[in-house]
Design an enzyme around this catalytic site. Structure first.
Site, PDB file in Angstrom:
ATOM      1  N   ARG A   1       0.786  -1.237   0.000  1.00 14.51           N
ATOM      2  CA  ARG A   1       0.000   0.000   0.000  1.00 14.51           C
ATOM      3  C   ARG A   1       0.820   1.290   0.000  1.00 14.51           C
ATOM      4  O   ARG A   1       0.374   2.293  -0.551  1.00 14.51           O
ATOM      5  CB  ARG A   1      -0.923   0.032   1.235  1.00 14.51           C
ATOM      6  CG  ARG A   1      -1.973  -1.083   1.222  1.00 14.51           C
ATOM      7  CD  ARG A   1      -2.905  -0.954   2.420  1.00 14.51           C
ATOM      8  NE  ARG A   1      -3.966  -1.971   2.400  1.00 14.51           N
ATOM      9  CZ  ARG A   1      -4.912  -2.067   3.322  1.00 14.51           C
ATOM     10  NH1 ARG A   1      -4.936  -1.225   4.350  1.00 14.51           N
ATOM     11  NH2 ARG A   1      -5.842  -3.013   3.235  1.00 14.51           N
TER      12      ARG A   1
ATOM     13  N   ASP B   1      -3.870   3.529   5.722  1.00  8.50           N
ATOM     14  CA  ASP B   1      -2.987   3.424   4.546  1.00  8.50           C
ATOM     15  C   ASP B   1      -3.725   3.002   3.272  1.00  8.50           C
ATOM     16  O   ASP B   1      -3.106   2.850   2.227  1.00  8.50           O
ATOM     17  CB  ASP B   1      -1.791   2.508   4.833  1.00  8.50           C
ATOM     18  CG  ASP B   1      -2.210   1.106   5.215  1.00  8.50           C
ATOM     19  OD1 ASP B   1      -3.409   0.794   5.142  1.00  8.50           O
ATOM     20  OD2 ASP B   1      -1.325   0.311   5.600  1.00  8.50           O
ATOM     21  N   ASP B   2      -5.052   2.819   3.356  1.00 14.18           N
ATOM     22  CA  ASP B   2      -5.825   2.618   2.126  1.00 14.18           C
ATOM     23  C   ASP B   2      -6.667   3.854   1.800  1.00 14.18           C
ATOM     24  O   ASP B   2      -7.630   3.772   1.046  1.00 14.18           O
ATOM     25  CB  ASP B   2      -6.659   1.323   2.171  1.00 14.18           C
ATOM     26  CG  ASP B   2      -7.553   1.218   3.382  1.00 14.18           C
ATOM     27  OD1 ASP B   2      -7.624   2.185   4.179  1.00 14.18           O
ATOM     28  OD2 ASP B   2      -8.204   0.161   3.534  1.00 14.18           O
TER      29      ASP B   2
ATOM     30  N   ASP C   1     -11.057   4.042  16.975  1.00 15.37           N
ATOM     31  CA  ASP C   1     -11.854   5.219  16.593  1.00 15.37           C
ATOM     32  C   ASP C   1     -13.066   5.403  17.516  1.00 15.37           C
ATOM     33  O   ASP C   1     -13.470   6.539  17.800  1.00 15.37           O
ATOM     34  CB  ASP C   1     -12.257   5.173  15.108  1.00 15.37           C
ATOM     35  CG  ASP C   1     -12.896   3.875  14.660  1.00 15.37           C
ATOM     36  OD1 ASP C   1     -13.046   2.949  15.488  1.00 15.37           O
ATOM     37  OD2 ASP C   1     -13.261   3.783  13.471  1.00 15.37           O
TER      38      ASP C   1
ATOM     39  N   HIS D   1     -14.025   3.092   3.110  1.00 12.73           N
ATOM     40  CA  HIS D   1     -14.531   2.051   2.208  1.00 12.73           C
ATOM     41  C   HIS D   1     -15.752   1.341   2.783  1.00 12.73           C
ATOM     42  O   HIS D   1     -16.147   0.294   2.286  1.00 12.73           O
ATOM     43  CB  HIS D   1     -13.418   1.096   1.784  1.00 12.73           C
ATOM     44  CG  HIS D   1     -12.693   0.417   2.890  1.00 12.73           C
ATOM     45  ND1 HIS D   1     -13.243  -0.585   3.630  1.00 12.73           N
ATOM     46  CD2 HIS D   1     -11.453   0.611   3.375  1.00 12.73           C
ATOM     47  CE1 HIS D   1     -12.352  -1.000   4.519  1.00 12.73           C
ATOM     48  NE2 HIS D   1     -11.257  -0.275   4.396  1.00 12.73           N
TER      49      HIS D   1
HETATM   50  N1  UDP Z   1      -3.460  -2.345  10.261  1.00 11.34           N
HETATM   51  C1  UDP Z   1      -2.523  -2.490  11.246  1.00 11.34           C
HETATM   52  N2  UDP Z   1      -2.178  -3.739  11.656  1.00 11.34           N
HETATM   53  C2  UDP Z   1      -2.725  -4.855  11.094  1.00 11.34           C
HETATM   54  C3  UDP Z   1      -3.694  -4.700  10.085  1.00 11.34           C
HETATM   55  C4  UDP Z   1      -4.051  -3.435   9.694  1.00 11.34           C
HETATM   56  O1  UDP Z   1      -1.998  -1.491  11.745  1.00 11.34           O
HETATM   57  O2  UDP Z   1      -2.377  -5.958  11.486  1.00 11.34           O
HETATM   58  C5  UDP Z   1      -3.824  -1.009   9.811  1.00 11.34           C
HETATM   59  C6  UDP Z   1      -3.772  -0.860   8.303  1.00 11.34           C
HETATM   60  O3  UDP Z   1      -2.473  -0.524   7.883  1.00 11.34           O
HETATM   61  C7  UDP Z   1      -4.804   0.213   8.039  1.00 11.34           C
HETATM   62  C8  UDP Z   1      -5.811  -0.005   9.155  1.00 11.34           C
HETATM   63  O4  UDP Z   1      -5.149  -0.740  10.183  1.00 11.34           O
HETATM   64  O5  UDP Z   1      -4.255   1.513   8.150  1.00 11.34           O
HETATM   65  C9  UDP Z   1      -7.039  -0.756   8.692  1.00 11.34           C
HETATM   66  O6  UDP Z   1      -6.630  -1.988   8.150  1.00 11.34           O
HETATM   67  P1  UDP Z   1      -7.326  -2.639   6.889  1.00 11.34           P
HETATM   68  O7  UDP Z   1      -7.557  -1.587   5.855  1.00 11.34           O
HETATM   69  O8  UDP Z   1      -6.518  -3.831   6.475  1.00 11.34           O
HETATM   70  O9  UDP Z   1      -8.694  -3.207   7.476  1.00 11.34           O
HETATM   71  P2  UDP Z   1     -10.135  -2.565   7.669  1.00 11.34           P
HETATM   72  O10 UDP Z   1     -10.298  -2.442   9.149  1.00 11.34           O
HETATM   73  O11 UDP Z   1     -10.179  -1.255   6.961  1.00 11.34           O
HETATM   74  O12 UDP Z   1     -11.033  -3.563   7.052  1.00 11.34           O
HETATM   75 MN    MN Z   2      -9.196  -0.474   5.245  1.00  9.12          MN
END
Ligand code: UDP
Ligand code: MN
Length: 280
Positions: free
Chosen positions: A29, A102-103, A190, A214
């Site tokens: 990413r 980071d996404d 959060d 997202h």
């Molecule tokens: N992240 C992290 N450690 C992990 C997995 C994810 O710090 O083991 C961070 C990742 O880099 C991103 C955020 O947590 O900034 C959310 O992760 P992700 O987009 O994979 O999952 P979401 O919660 O959005 O589905």
């Molecule tokens: Mn995400």
């Protein structure tokens, strides 16, 4: 930052942008960010991660911060990074802290323009919630048990906090106290932040609808309104394979898996990576 005449330049250096990341996403990413929106504000953006990486550290001008947090998606690990982001911001002396995942793709000039509407010497919690209204939980600190109601900004859309507010949060943040608070209420970072700001400090979230996580479908963001948006996201949505903004694709999926480069060229066509590119 190339802001153009409508943006208060003095604000630019006062904004601290923290991006939460993890070892396995450095390769997947961070390249997409470093090739695109990072270049709009390399002095402002810091990456918070869980392992050393000299290539990324160099590419970011030393803005890769190794937190010593665990490299897992656990509540504790994520709260640990948020704790680090808040403490680093407090030490930075800057006026605004904005957090992103980071996404996220961040239109930094738009972000700074939005912040120009608020005075960082007052308390501001600016973000985009993903619930219709405040949520109810049984207050883990209530004795006897009682319900508390608070709203929170979704971390994956990005949010901003003024220096004045973070200074008031400091007693609940310094020396790992944010992690302790998260352990007590057993909710994600959060949500913990919403509890701290809305419940403990009695300050209200201001909804900024130009931030996008997202949890929304990116295809629904209209192209004629794309320049106004502050953040976008590329994570999965409803198991859809790619949740990307519907901009013309200038790069193959292999070159640009999250379509951040195509998005960046749509918004900032004079960027170096866009030279000589045309829709596939
Ligand atoms: N992240 C992290 N450690 C992990 C997995 C994810 O710090 O083991 C961070 C990742 O880099 C991103 C955020 O947590 O900034 C959310 O992760 P992700 O987009 O994979 O999952 P979401 O919660 O959005 O589905
Ligand atoms: Mn995400």
């Amino acid at each position: 930052v190339e802001l153009g005449p409508t943006v208060p330049q003095r604000l630019a250096k006062d904004v601290y942008i923290s991006v939460k990341t993890t070892r396995k996403y450095h390769a997947q990413r961070l390249g997409d960010i470093l090739d695109t929106w990072f270049l709009l504000a390399p002095e402002n953006v810091y990456f918070f991660t869980d392992s050393t990486d000299s290539a990324i550290d160099q590419a970011t001008g030393g803005h890769l911060i190794q937190t010593n947090c665990a490299s897992t998606h656990s509540r504790q690990a994520l709260n640990c990074k948020m704790n680090a982001e808040l403490e680093h911001f407090l030490d930075s002396g800057r006026s605004w802290m904005c957090h992103f995942d980071d996404d996220n793709y961040v239109n930094v000039p738009q972000l700074i323009r939005m912040l120009g509407n608020y005075d960082p010497r007052r308390d501001w919690y600016l973000g985009r919630p993903s619930t219709r209204g405040p949520i109810d939980i049984v207050d883990p600190q209530g004795e006897p048990a009682k319900k508390v109601k608070f709203w929170f900004a979704t971390g994956g859309a990005g949010f901003c906090l003024s220096k004045s507010l973070v200074t008031k949060m400091a007693p609940y943040v310094r020396d790992g106290k944010f992690v302790a608070l998260g352990d007590k209420i057993r909710l994600p970072d959060d949500v913990t932040l919403g509890y701290l700001i809305e419940h403990l400090l009695d300050k209200r979230l201001i909804v900024v609808d130009k931030l996008h996580s997202h949890l929304e479908s990116m295809r629904l963001v209209r192209l004629d309104q794309l320049h106004e948006q502050i953040s976008l996201s590329a994570g999965s949505y409803n198991d859809q394979k790619k949740n990307v903004v519907a901009v013309p694709q200038l790069f193959t999926d292999a070159e640009d898996p999250q379509h951040f480069r195509s998005l960046h060229c749509f918004l900032f066509p004079k960027s170096r990576i866009c030279a000589g590119r045309s829709p596939l």
